[in-house]
Design a protein around this motif. Structure first.
Motif, PDB file in Angstrom:
ATOM      1  N   MET A 201      45.084   5.233 -22.567  1.00  0.00           N
ATOM      2  CA  MET A 201      44.228   4.778 -23.607  1.00  0.00           C
ATOM      3  C   MET A 201      43.851   3.416 -23.539  1.00  0.00           C
ATOM      4  N   ILE A 202      42.516   3.241 -24.035  1.00  0.00           N
ATOM      5  CA  ILE A 202      41.761   2.038 -23.997  1.00  0.00           C
ATOM      6  C   ILE A 202      42.300   1.140 -25.174  1.00  0.00           C
ATOM      7  N   GLU A 203      42.638  -0.201 -24.750  1.00  0.00           N
ATOM      8  CA  GLU A 203      43.014  -1.103 -25.927  1.00  0.00           C
ATOM      9  C   GLU A 203      42.052  -1.509 -26.802  1.00  0.00           C
ATOM     10  N   SER A 204      42.027  -1.551 -27.930  1.00  0.00           N
ATOM     11  CA  SER A 204      41.178  -2.108 -29.069  1.00  0.00           C
ATOM     12  C   SER A 204      41.673  -3.496 -29.201  1.00  0.00           C
ATOM     13  N   TYR A 205      40.959  -4.509 -29.125  1.00  0.00           N
ATOM     14  CA  TYR A 205      41.304  -5.968 -29.382  1.00  0.00           C
ATOM     15  C   TYR A 205      40.952  -6.223 -30.865  1.00  0.00           C
ATOM     16  N   GLU A 206      40.056  -5.907 -31.428  1.00  0.00           N
ATOM     17  CA  GLU A 206      39.240  -6.076 -32.671  1.00  0.00           C
ATOM     18  C   GLU A 206      38.394  -4.952 -32.972  1.00  0.00           C
ATOM     19  N   CYS A 207      38.499  -4.679 -34.463  1.00  0.00           N
ATOM     20  CA  CYS A 207      37.715  -3.659 -35.047  1.00  0.00           C
ATOM     21  C   CYS A 207      37.519  -4.084 -36.305  1.00  0.00           C
ATOM     22  N   ASN A 208      36.327  -4.204 -36.790  1.00  0.00           N
ATOM     23  CA  ASN A 208      35.651  -4.429 -38.134  1.00  0.00           C
ATOM     24  C   ASN A 208      34.287  -4.157 -38.445  1.00  0.00           C
ATOM     25  N   SER A 209      33.788  -4.243 -39.449  1.00  0.00           N
ATOM     26  CA  SER A 209      32.464  -3.815 -39.730  1.00  0.00           C
ATOM     27  C   SER A 209      31.119  -4.323 -38.824  1.00  0.00           C
ATOM     28  N   ASP A 210      31.486  -5.283 -38.111  1.00  0.00           N
ATOM     29  CA  ASP A 210      30.581  -5.835 -37.218  1.00  0.00           C
ATOM     30  C   ASP A 210      30.463  -5.251 -35.574  1.00  0.00           C
ATOM     31  N   ALA A 211      31.741  -5.148 -35.295  1.00  0.00           N
ATOM     32  CA  ALA A 211      31.906  -5.034 -33.927  1.00  0.00           C
ATOM     33  C   ALA A 211      33.250  -4.214 -33.578  1.00  0.00           C
ATOM     34  N   ILE A 212      33.270  -3.555 -32.656  1.00  0.00           N
ATOM     35  CA  ILE A 212      34.710  -3.012 -31.859  1.00  0.00           C
ATOM     36  C   ILE A 212      34.751  -3.627 -30.530  1.00  0.00           C
ATOM     37  N   ILE A 213      35.867  -4.241 -30.248  1.00  0.00           N
ATOM     38  CA  ILE A 213      35.941  -4.910 -28.985  1.00  0.00           C
ATOM     39  C   ILE A 213      37.116  -4.263 -28.165  1.00  0.00           C
TER      40      ILE A 213
ATOM     41  N   ASN B 233      40.616  -2.409 -14.370  1.00  0.00           N
ATOM     42  CA  ASN B 233      41.853  -1.504 -13.962  1.00  0.00           C
ATOM     43  C   ASN B 233      41.461  -0.488 -13.060  1.00  0.00           C
ATOM     44  N   ARG B 234      40.464  -0.837 -12.099  1.00  0.00           N
ATOM     45  CA  ARG B 234      39.982   0.091 -11.181  1.00  0.00           C
ATOM     46  C   ARG B 234      39.352   1.489 -11.611  1.00  0.00           C
ATOM     47  N   PHE B 235      38.855   1.518 -12.959  1.00  0.00           N
ATOM     48  CA  PHE B 235      37.955   2.515 -13.458  1.00  0.00           C
ATOM     49  C   PHE B 235      36.689   2.413 -12.978  1.00  0.00           C
ATOM     50  N   LYS B 236      36.288   3.307 -12.451  1.00  0.00           N
ATOM     51  CA  LYS B 236      34.716   3.517 -12.066  1.00  0.00           C
ATOM     52  C   LYS B 236      33.979   4.949 -12.506  1.00  0.00           C
ATOM     53  N   SER B 237      32.907   4.474 -13.018  1.00  0.00           N
ATOM     54  CA  SER B 237      32.082   5.746 -13.649  1.00  0.00           C
ATOM     55  C   SER B 237      31.146   6.255 -12.245  1.00  0.00           C
ATOM     56  N   PRO B 238      30.998   7.636 -12.711  1.00  0.00           N
ATOM     57  CA  PRO B 238      30.315   8.274 -11.500  1.00  0.00           C
ATOM     58  C   PRO B 238      28.888   7.758 -11.324  1.00  0.00           C
ATOM     59  N   TYR B 239      28.324   7.887 -10.438  1.00  0.00           N
ATOM     60  CA  TYR B 239      26.820   7.702 -10.058  1.00  0.00           C
ATOM     61  C   TYR B 239      26.074   8.777 -11.277  1.00  0.00           C
ATOM     62  N   ARG B 240      25.108   7.976 -12.091  1.00  0.00           N
ATOM     63  CA  ARG B 240      24.445   8.561 -13.122  1.00  0.00           C
ATOM     64  C   ARG B 240      23.673   9.844 -12.490  1.00  0.00           C
ATOM     65  N   MET B 241      23.312   9.991 -11.404  1.00  0.00           N
ATOM     66  CA  MET B 241      22.566  10.960 -10.945  1.00  0.00           C
ATOM     67  C   MET B 241      23.498  12.019 -10.308  1.00  0.00           C
ATOM     68  N   ASP B 242      24.716  12.134  -9.923  1.00  0.00           N
ATOM     69  CA  ASP B 242      25.698  12.839  -9.635  1.00  0.00           C
ATOM     70  C   ASP B 242      25.940  13.920 -10.562  1.00  0.00           C
ATOM     71  N   VAL B 243      26.539  15.046 -10.198  1.00  0.00           N
ATOM     72  CA  VAL B 243      26.946  15.931 -10.933  1.00  0.00           C
ATOM     73  C   VAL B 243      28.406  15.320 -11.392  1.00  0.00           C
ATOM     74  N   VAL B 244      28.868  15.533 -12.628  1.00  0.00           N
ATOM     75  CA  VAL B 244      30.040  14.957 -12.927  1.00  0.00           C
ATOM     76  C   VAL B 244      31.153  16.035 -12.358  1.00  0.00           C
ATOM     77  N   PRO B 245      32.126  15.325 -11.486  1.00  0.00           N
ATOM     78  CA  PRO B 245      33.282  16.086 -10.815  1.00  0.00           C
ATOM     79  C   PRO B 245      33.845  17.125 -11.959  1.00  0.00           C
ATOM     80  N   ILE B 246      34.351  18.325 -11.676  1.00  0.00           N
ATOM     81  CA  ILE B 246      34.981  19.105 -12.657  1.00  0.00           C
ATOM     82  C   ILE B 246      36.291  18.580 -13.430  1.00  0.00           C
ATOM     83  N   GLN B 247      37.324  17.878 -12.533  1.00  0.00           N
ATOM     84  CA  GLN B 247      38.138  17.291 -12.860  1.00  0.00           C
ATOM     85  C   GLN B 247      38.054  16.607 -13.892  1.00  0.00           C
ATOM     86  N   LEU B 248      36.878  15.476 -13.666  1.00  0.00           N
ATOM     87  CA  LEU B 248      36.486  14.508 -14.722  1.00  0.00           C
ATOM     88  C   LEU B 248      36.028  15.149 -15.934  1.00  0.00           C
ATOM     89  N   LEU B 249      35.415  16.079 -15.702  1.00  0.00           N
ATOM     90  CA  LEU B 249      34.512  16.784 -16.934  1.00  0.00           C
ATOM     91  C   LEU B 249      35.646  17.446 -17.815  1.00  0.00           C
TER      92      LEU B 249
END
Length: 214
Positions: A1-13, A20-36
């Motif tokens: 779970m992603i930690e939320s530090y602040e949440c109000n009417s103006d912003a969610i931080i 933590n070593r999370f990487k997004s797939p390259y936008r032109m690649d097909v999303v891997p089925i496991q991640l999908l």
């Protein structure tokens, strides 16, 4: 779970999970089925929260959720890696609509024909299964909230959105890194990667085959 530090009417931080070593797939690649599968499961839970709010806090839902209108209006008769420490997540496209819209938007902008042919039914089943389990945490029965037969009909009735979303968004997804359009001007210049034509061709062929296009 992603930690939320602040949440109000103006912003969610939120926590920067890239640290933590999370990487997004390259936008032109097909999303891997496991991640999908992970994304579809989380999407079902996210949508499930709306169903819970509708049931548990009706007044809030009707005044704060149902009133959010879509900023996108598709005309069916006339087919437009950051290294920053702070990343803005834009919620301008958040609106009240069928949950199928999110599913189709994600699938038809992040997958190819081969993956959809092999896994579309599996992913469709996974979404409703995860939604069912999530609602059970709040003692809600999915058959009272979003029965499978209604879900299946919504999915079929909304399929045209997948094609419209792909046509609208894919030029941005497949724009080469060295040529970004200037969205402040009326004349947008794109240098499109060759994968764009293949991906769109696959989608059009699917829609011709199922009879939505003729």
């Amino acid at each position: 779970m992603i930690e939320s530090y602040e949440c109000n009417s103006d912003a969610i931080i939120l926590e920067n999970i890239a640290r933590n070593r999370f990487k997004s797939p390259y936008r032109m690649d097909v999303v891997p089925i496991q991640l999908l599968k992970v994304i579809i499961s989380q999407l079902a839970k996210f949508h499930g929260l709306s169903f819970v709010l509708k049931h548990e806090k009706r007044d809030y839902f009707e005044n704060k959720i149902e009133t959010i209108k879509s900023p996108l209006h598709f005309d069916k008769n006339a087919w437009k890696d950051t290294n920053s420490e702070v990343v803005l997540i834009d919620y301008q496209f958040m609106f009240y609509a069928s949950p199928i819209i999110d599913i189709l938007y994600f699938i038809y902008t992040g997958t190819d024909g081969q993956l959809r042919e092999a896994h579309m039914n599996e992913l469709k089943d996974l979404y409703h299964t995860e939604l069912t389990k999530f609602l059970q945490y709040f003692a809600l029965n999915v058959n009272d909230i979003y029965p499978r037969e209604v879900y299946e009909k919504d999915f079929q009735d909304s399929l045209d959105f997948g094609l419209m979303a792909a046509l609208y968004v894919s030029p941005v997804i497949f724009t080469e890194e060295d040529v970004y359009p200037d969205f402040g001007k009326d004349d947008w210049s794109f240098k499109i990667n060759k994968r764009h034509k293949e991906r769109i061709t696959q989608i059009v062929e699917e829609y011709l085959e199922c009879g939505i296009l003729n």
